[in-house]
Design a protein around this motif. Structure first.
Motif: not given
Length: 129
Positions: A9-14, A16-21
């Motif tokens: 998910a982070v690779e696809l949407a770097p 996107n802070l929710e994904f990263r958190n």
């Protein structure tokens, strides 16, 4: 499984802070504290008002024995979102770690008052001092 899903998910949407958190939280749970810290710090750099990232960074510090840094992060999280239940829970964890029964009980009472059905409170009441 969660780690690979959030990594993708982070690779696809770097940005996107929710994904990263959430990816950071998974990394932390898996014992990759340094990588988790990098994710939380990225989120905070991008959005310094992201309360959950501050709280997760605090957990990282608490797990590393840096309780003063943890407290600073938890308080920052709660200053951004005073009703953030997980942030309140983390204050309880901090004061249990420090064996500070007075502050532990103060935060427990706040949580009970605001979240009367909190299972966290029931579990924490089972702990031995």
């Amino acid at each position: 499984l969660a780690e690979s899903c959030y990594r993708k998910a982070v690779e696809l949407a770097p940005l996107n802070l929710e994904f990263r958190n959430k990816y950071g939280a998974v990394l932390l749970a898996l014992g990759s504290g340094y990588r988790a810290m990098e994710e939380f710090e990225f989120v905070i750099k991008e959005d310094s008002t992201f309360a959950a990232a501050w709280s997760n960074l605090g957990i990282h510090h608490l797990m590393g024995g840096k309780d003063q840094e943890a407290e600073r992060c938890f308080l920052r999280s709660l200053s951004l979102d005073p009703d953030y239940e997980i942030g309140m829970n983390n204050m309880v964890r901090l004061y249990y770690y420090r064996r500070d029964k007075v502050r532990f009980n103060t935060w427990m009472q706040k949580i009970k008052k605001q979240f009367p059905n909190s299972t966290f409170v029931l579990e924490m009441n089972k702990l031995k001092w």
